[in-house]
Write an enzyme that holds these catalytic residues in place. Structure first.
Site, PDB file in Angstrom:
ATOM      1  N   CYS A  74       0.864  -1.176   0.000  1.00  0.00           N
ATOM      2  CA  CYS A  74       0.000   0.000   0.000  1.00  0.00           C
ATOM      3  C   CYS A  74       0.902   1.228   0.000  1.00  0.00           C
ATOM      4  CB  CYS A  74      -0.929   0.015   1.210  1.00  0.00           C
ATOM      5  SG  CYS A  74      -1.991   1.485   1.305  1.00  0.00           S
ATOM      6  N   GLY A  75       0.915   1.952  -1.118  1.00  0.00           N
ATOM      7  CA  GLY A  75       1.805   3.100  -1.247  1.00  0.00           C
ATOM      8  C   GLY A  75       1.444   4.236  -0.305  1.00  0.00           C
ATOM      9  N   ASN A  76       0.154   4.525  -0.148  1.00  0.00           N
ATOM     10  CA  ASN A  76      -0.246   5.596   0.765  1.00  0.00           C
ATOM     11  C   ASN A  76       0.126   5.258   2.203  1.00  0.00           C
ATOM     12  OD1 ASN A  76      -1.356   7.417  -1.125  1.00  0.00           O
ATOM     13  ND2 ASN A  76      -3.266   6.262  -1.175  1.00  0.00           N
ATOM     14  N   HIS A 151      -2.444  -4.892 -10.322  1.00  0.00           N
ATOM     15  CA  HIS A 151      -3.292  -3.828 -10.862  1.00  0.00           C
ATOM     16  C   HIS A 151      -3.590  -4.082 -12.332  1.00  0.00           C
ATOM     17  CE1 HIS A 151      -3.153  -0.774  -7.593  1.00  0.00           C
ATOM     18  NE2 HIS A 151      -2.067  -1.445  -7.273  1.00  0.00           N
ATOM     19  N   GLU A 200     -10.329  -0.324  -5.321  1.00  0.00           N
ATOM     20  CA  GLU A 200      -9.315  -1.086  -4.599  1.00  0.00           C
ATOM     21  C   GLU A 200      -9.916  -2.382  -4.087  1.00  0.00           C
ATOM     22  OE1 GLU A 200      -5.853  -0.226  -1.255  1.00  0.00           O
ATOM     23  OE2 GLU A 200      -7.306   1.339  -1.768  1.00  0.00           O
ATOM     24  N   ARG A 201      -9.249  -3.492  -4.382  1.00  0.00           N
ATOM     25  CA  ARG A 201      -9.774  -4.792  -3.952  1.00  0.00           C
ATOM     26  C   ARG A 201      -9.911  -4.820  -2.428  1.00  0.00           C
ATOM     27  NH1 ARG A 201      -4.640  -9.056  -4.174  1.00  0.00           N
ATOM     28  NH2 ARG A 201      -3.182  -7.595  -3.215  1.00  0.00           N
ATOM     29  N   CYS A 209      -4.941   5.944  -4.147  1.00  0.00           N
ATOM     30  CA  CYS A 209      -4.275   4.647  -4.091  1.00  0.00           C
ATOM     31  C   CYS A 209      -2.857   4.846  -4.612  1.00  0.00           C
ATOM     32  CB  CYS A 209      -5.023   3.608  -4.925  1.00  0.00           C
ATOM     33  SG  CYS A 209      -4.239   1.977  -4.921  1.00  0.00           S
ATOM     34  N   GLY A 210      -1.880   4.739  -3.722  1.00  0.00           N
ATOM     35  CA  GLY A 210      -0.499   4.983  -4.123  1.00  0.00           C
ATOM     36  C   GLY A 210       0.022   3.962  -5.102  1.00  0.00           C
ATOM     37  N   GLY A 212      -1.802   2.184  -7.050  1.00  0.00           N
ATOM     38  CA  GLY A 212      -2.553   2.404  -8.286  1.00  0.00           C
ATOM     39  C   GLY A 212      -1.962   3.514  -9.117  1.00  0.00           C
TER      40      GLY A 212
END
Length: 269
Positions: A74-76, A151, A200-201, A209-210, A212
């Site tokens: 998760c980038g965020n 993704h 987001e799944r 979404c980072g 994404g």
């Protein structure tokens, strides 16, 4: 047992962060994740983040979506943990090792190298991930990228016009994607700018979404639609993505600590 938490967000994609490095916590089950993530009866979040000690990194980050499932990256959340750590750090995740450091635009995250092979996404059977011969209603011929999590990306004339609230759930759970999939729809404004919406799944429509943003930027760059540095505008705000000549992706953007508190474990277990 009282458990301390920190509520954080990255462009509106919000997290409950539990730091277990000094104070042990019972094992996290899916029911507890769902109860804590509930926005009316719990604390409320898109993802629950558990920090653990790690011999090879500054910290290990485990990521649970609001539906209770554990995911790889998760980038965020990486930016949020980078903000908590306050200095350059390495973060171990199920999707690989990443690095964070403070930056003039917020927190910069080295997200590692993208993967394009069909079995690295993964897909259920071989196909060209740069032009997949599949479609769902108005969404056709996507690209697929794994940036620590999977993704699929659709480039369209107007991302806001796509009924992602219905198509996102359909595509996420399609048998083509054995680990389910994050669904991105993007419009190219110019060679330095993308507009993006993400399903987001395990979460649904999200403000940001980072991973994404990273996957979509790399897909656009791979297709020759943009330069190697782009600004990705999401509903929650912009992220800045660079795909370097060393094949590594850097994502830069803000993270915010909202508040701190505690809860009784027995109320949610």
């Amino acid at each position: 047992m009282r458990i301390a938490f920190t509520k954080m967000h990255g462009l509106g994609n919000d997290f409950v962060v539990l730091d277990t490095r000094e104070n042990a916590m019972p094992a996290m089950g899916a029911d507890t994740v769902r109860a804590l993530a509930d926005r009316t009866r719990g604390i409320g979040c898109d993802q629950l983040i558990v920090l653990e000690n790690d011999a090879q990194a500054t910290v290990r980050m485990r990521i649970y979506n609001a539906d209770g499932g554990e995911v790889e990256a998760c980038g965020n959340a990486a930016r949020a943990i980078g903000l908590l750590l306050k200095e350059r750090a390495t973060i171990a995740t199920a999707g690989g090792l990443i690095a964070t450091q403070p930056d003039a635009k917020g927190i910069a995250v080295d997200m590692g190298e993208p993967r394009f092979d069909w079995d690295a996404i993964p897909l259920a059977y071989p196909m060209d991930t740069a032009a997949m011969p599949v479609g769902w209603d108005v969404l056709e011929r996507p690209l697929a990228v794994n940036v620590g999590n999977p993704h699929v990306i659709f480039f369209v004339d107007d991302a806001d016009a796509v009924p992602l609230e219905t198509l996102g759930a359909q595509i996420e759970t399609d048998p083509l994607f054995p680990d389910r999939i994050n669904v991105n729809v993007a419009s190219v404004a110019d060679r330095q700018t993308l507009h993006l919406r993400v399903w987001e799944r395990g979460v649904g429509l999200t403000r940001a979404c980072g991973t994404g943003a990273c996957a979509t930027a790399v897909a656009a760059m791979r297709s020759g639609l943009t330069e190697r540095e782009v600004t990705v505008h999401l509903p929650g705000g912009p992220l800045f993505i660079t795909w370097g000549e060393d094949n590594r992706i850097t994502m830069t953007g803000p993270a915010t600590e909202a508040f701190r508190g505690s809860f009784d474990w027995g109320d949610y277990a």
